[in-house]
Design an enzyme around this catalytic site. Structure first.
Site, PDB file in Angstrom:
ATOM      1  N   ASP A  37       0.850  -1.214  -0.003  1.00 24.91           N
ATOM      2  CA  ASP A  37      -0.100  -0.101   0.059  1.00 24.91           C
ATOM      3  C   ASP A  37       0.806   1.166  -0.132  1.00 24.91           C
ATOM      4  OD1 ASP A  37      -1.624   2.134   0.758  1.00 24.91           O
ATOM      5  OD2 ASP A  37      -3.262   0.770   1.410  1.00 24.91           O
ATOM      6  N   HIS A 106     -10.785  -5.252  -2.200  1.00 20.71           N
ATOM      7  CA  HIS A 106      -9.505  -5.660  -1.643  1.00 20.71           C
ATOM      8  C   HIS A 106      -9.569  -5.875  -0.235  1.00 20.71           C
ATOM      9  CE1 HIS A 106     -10.402  -1.142  -1.533  1.00 20.71           C
ATOM     10  NE2 HIS A 106      -9.396  -0.959  -0.685  1.00 20.71           N
TER      11      HIS A 106
END
Length: 144
Positions: A37, A106
């Site tokens: 991320d 996700h």
């Protein structure tokens, strides 16, 4: 019903799958992609996505959800071994009201450490009484 072709062409995660946008991939197979991320809650935070576009969770096929969470488990174990994480948060935000920013299902896999400085903004509420809780449970059961 969503116009999936428009959504997929505009989807940043679909562009990552297609390698149109760079990412730091940590795992990939025929069905899923896991990458770091770029705005980690804790350093080492990874995202696991299906390669096919699906959203929301209630419309995502069961086999896709199973693969996402099995991969999240694999990433969590790797985070604990690689970083010495003392815990892991695995979460899936679904819908804007829940904090979902990218409309492509996700799973966040976040390594946790005693002194990582992150605290969830968790403010538990209470039911007025047992009857209120029971009524809500009845409403849920009617929809199952």
């Amino acid at each position: 019903m969503k116009n999936w072709s428009r959504t997929m062409s505009d989807c940043i995660f679909c562009k990552i799958v297609e390698k149109e946008i760079p990412s730091t991939i940590v795992f990939e197979d025929a069905d899923v992609l896991a990458f770091m991320d770029i705005g980690p809650i804790v350093k080492g935070h990874a995202l696991v996505i299906p390669k096919q576009h699906h959203d929301p969770v209630t419309e995502t096929p069961d086999e896709v959800l199973a693969k996402l969470f099995l991969t999240a488990k694999k990433i969590a174990k790797a985070q604990m071994n690689a970083f010495g994480a003392q815990g892991v948060n695995i979460m899936q935000n679904n819908g804007r009201a829940a904090g979902q920013e990218v409309e492509h299902i996700h799973v966040h896999v976040i390594p946790r450490f005693e002194e990582d400085g992150h605290h969830w903004n968790w403010n538990p509420k209470r039911y007025d009484d047992f009857d209120e809780m029971a009524k809500l449970a009845d409403q849920l059961r009617e929809q199952l």
